[in-house]
Design an enzyme around this catalytic site. Sequence first.
Site, PDB file in Angstrom:
ATOM      1  N   ASP A  31       0.925  -1.247   0.056  1.00 64.08           N
ATOM      2  CA  ASP A  31      -0.007   0.128   0.050  1.00 64.08           C
ATOM      3  C   ASP A  31       0.960   1.278   0.055  1.00 64.08           C
ATOM      4  O   ASP A  31       1.957   1.179   0.738  1.00 64.08           O
ATOM      5  CB  ASP A  31      -0.838  -0.218   1.248  1.00 64.08           C
ATOM      6  N   LEU A  33      -0.198   4.182   1.174  1.00 63.70           N
ATOM      7  CA  LEU A  33      -0.479   4.881   2.162  1.00 63.70           C
ATOM      8  C   LEU A  33      -1.011   6.584   1.748  1.00 63.70           C
ATOM      9  O   LEU A  33      -0.996   7.207   2.802  1.00 63.70           O
ATOM     10  CB  LEU A  33       0.318   5.091   3.401  1.00 63.70           C
ATOM     11  N   ALA A  74      -6.788   1.612  -5.658  1.00 59.50           N
ATOM     12  CA  ALA A  74      -7.345   2.205  -6.952  1.00 59.50           C
ATOM     13  C   ALA A  74      -7.862   3.605  -6.132  1.00 59.50           C
ATOM     14  O   ALA A  74      -8.034   3.927  -5.149  1.00 59.50           O
ATOM     15  CB  ALA A  74      -8.502   1.609  -7.494  1.00 59.50           C
ATOM     16  N   THR A 116     -16.809  -2.456  -9.538  1.00 65.33           N
ATOM     17  CA  THR A 116     -17.860  -1.633  -9.044  1.00 65.33           C
ATOM     18  C   THR A 116     -19.002  -1.830  -9.736  1.00 65.33           C
ATOM     19  O   THR A 116     -19.068  -2.048 -11.049  1.00 65.33           O
ATOM     20  CB  THR A 116     -17.113  -0.361  -8.888  1.00 65.33           C
ATOM     21  N   TYR A 140     -14.104   6.825 -13.383  1.00 70.06           N
ATOM     22  CA  TYR A 140     -13.934   6.050 -12.246  1.00 70.06           C
ATOM     23  C   TYR A 140     -14.367   4.592 -12.713  1.00 70.06           C
ATOM     24  O   TYR A 140     -13.582   3.305 -12.976  1.00 70.06           O
ATOM     25  CB  TYR A 140     -14.566   6.060 -11.076  1.00 70.06           C
TER      26      TYR A 140
HETATM   27  N1  UFG Z   1     -25.500  11.359  -0.850  1.00 74.26           N
HETATM   28  C1  UFG Z   1     -25.994  12.483  -0.150  1.00 74.26           C
HETATM   29  N2  UFG Z   1     -25.392  13.319   0.466  1.00 74.26           N
HETATM   30  C2  UFG Z   1     -24.141  13.334   0.848  1.00 74.26           C
HETATM   31  C3  UFG Z   1     -23.478  12.126   0.395  1.00 74.26           C
HETATM   32  C4  UFG Z   1     -24.187  11.062  -0.647  1.00 74.26           C
HETATM   33  O1  UFG Z   1     -27.201  12.771  -0.530  1.00 74.26           O
HETATM   34  O2  UFG Z   1     -23.375  13.967   1.430  1.00 74.26           O
HETATM   35  C5  UFG Z   1     -26.011  10.476  -1.720  1.00 74.26           C
HETATM   36  C6  UFG Z   1     -25.508  10.316  -3.123  1.00 74.26           C
HETATM   37  O3  UFG Z   1     -26.187  11.267  -3.908  1.00 74.26           O
HETATM   38  C7  UFG Z   1     -26.051   8.922  -3.409  1.00 74.26           C
HETATM   39  C8  UFG Z   1     -26.128   8.102  -1.970  1.00 74.26           C
HETATM   40  O4  UFG Z   1     -26.180   9.303  -1.113  1.00 74.26           O
HETATM   41  O5  UFG Z   1     -27.331   8.857  -3.973  1.00 74.26           O
HETATM   42  C9  UFG Z   1     -24.931   7.333  -1.651  1.00 74.26           C
HETATM   43  O6  UFG Z   1     -23.684   8.000  -2.127  1.00 74.26           O
HETATM   44  P1  UFG Z   1     -22.076   7.715  -1.719  1.00 74.26           P
HETATM   45  O7  UFG Z   1     -21.415   8.753  -2.071  1.00 74.26           O
HETATM   46  O8  UFG Z   1     -21.962   6.986  -0.318  1.00 74.26           O
HETATM   47  O9  UFG Z   1     -22.104   6.400  -2.611  1.00 74.26           O
HETATM   48  P2  UFG Z   1     -22.067   6.234  -4.263  1.00 74.26           P
HETATM   49  O10 UFG Z   1     -23.493   5.443  -4.620  1.00 74.26           O
HETATM   50  O11 UFG Z   1     -22.278   7.674  -4.962  1.00 74.26           O
HETATM   51  O12 UFG Z   1     -20.760   5.646  -4.839  1.00 74.26           O
HETATM   52  C10 UFG Z   1     -20.893   4.324  -4.469  1.00 74.26           C
HETATM   53  C11 UFG Z   1     -19.238   3.823  -4.254  1.00 74.26           C
HETATM   54  C12 UFG Z   1     -18.440   4.253  -5.686  1.00 74.26           C
HETATM   55  C13 UFG Z   1     -19.146   3.590  -6.850  1.00 74.26           C
HETATM   56  C14 UFG Z   1     -20.654   3.736  -6.871  1.00 74.26           C
HETATM   57  C15 UFG Z   1     -21.153   2.726  -7.965  1.00 74.26           C
HETATM   58  O13 UFG Z   1     -18.785   4.543  -3.143  1.00 74.26           O
HETATM   59  O14 UFG Z   1     -17.114   3.822  -5.515  1.00 74.26           O
HETATM   60  O15 UFG Z   1     -21.175   3.576  -5.368  1.00 74.26           O
HETATM   61  O16 UFG Z   1     -22.171   3.830  -8.433  1.00 74.26           O
HETATM   62  F1  UFG Z   1     -18.498   3.914  -7.897  1.00 74.26           F
END
Ligand code: UFG
Length: 328
Positions: A31, A33, A74, A116, A140
Amino acid sequence: MSILVCGGAGYIGSHMVAHLLENNKDVVVLDNLQKGHKEALLGGKFYLGDLNDSEILDKVFSENSIEAVIDFAAYSLVGESMIDPLKYFQNNVGSTINLLKTMNKHKVKNIVFSSTAATYGEPEAVPINENDRTFPTNPYGESKLTVEKILKWCDLAYGIKYTALRYFNAAGAHISGKIGEDHNPESHLIPIILQVALGKREKIMIFGNDYPTKDGTCIRDYVHVSDLASAHLLALERLKKTGKSKIYNLGNGTGFSVKEVVDVAKKVTGVDIKVEKAPRRQGDPAILIASSLKAMEELNWNPKYNSLETIIDTAWRWHKNHKNGYSK
Ligand code: UFG
């Protein structure tokens, strides 16, 4: 014989290392880090280094008898990838090519690759199956899909067998409370909600309330990080046994809206979490729900922590005791 975990000090990687140690495996971790935390490693032999550095890779493979690789290393921020796609292709694709070259040189033939749900983009239907259309809506997801394609050709040419695991929304923390999720800056929903519960943030912004969903907010399939780890080990065992490359989805098959996640978090923490409406976040699909039947049937994967309440509870236990993450 050891299992090499690339990116083993990161959120999912560190839970993988913990799971391997619990199953008495010899673990080597590589890693850089940049995002990971040394404190997240509960054991294993650690090398500080980057997958883009062929010399360190050669050293790791020469000094250890590596039987298989699990690769988590990644960049994974969707928003950042939209702004700087080359950073994502360089690191996520370039570094994996380097890893595969070294594996081939040292005749290591098995890899489990961290992919993913972002490979699907906006799904045509839910729950999503592995054979559904892959059409990433961000660099991504495209970088991960590109690696999946590279793996297919490496199997054909060099006999490197792979399992690509397409995770949905990884969440939660190790049941021991020792390791958890610590990103800086944090962008994921559940840790942000818990930071509000801890008083570290005033409120959570809900990105979009006009999606075509039951309450207008995005729906996701949350899966416990330790369940993801257990799927990797099962995948590796199956890969060694069958020698057949495969792709699997990993999710719980149940969707929760952002509002529902906030409600469950309120119940778990006992804190009235303040929310505020905000515009949609670029690149967010409305609904992502996995069908993980293939993983359940072929890998005998049986997620242990499959209720959202339990997932948030494990995360809450870690966050309460690590208000500043891994930093003192
Ligand atoms: N969300 C909010 N407010 C925030 C953060 C997130 O409303 O402050 C919403 C986002 O819009 C989304 C949901 O919460 O609808 C989940 O968001 P996350 O950021 O927790 O996760 P994502 O679904 O965006 O992303 C995850 C993984 C990514 C991957 C993706 C696949 O973290 O690595 O799923 O679509 F690419």
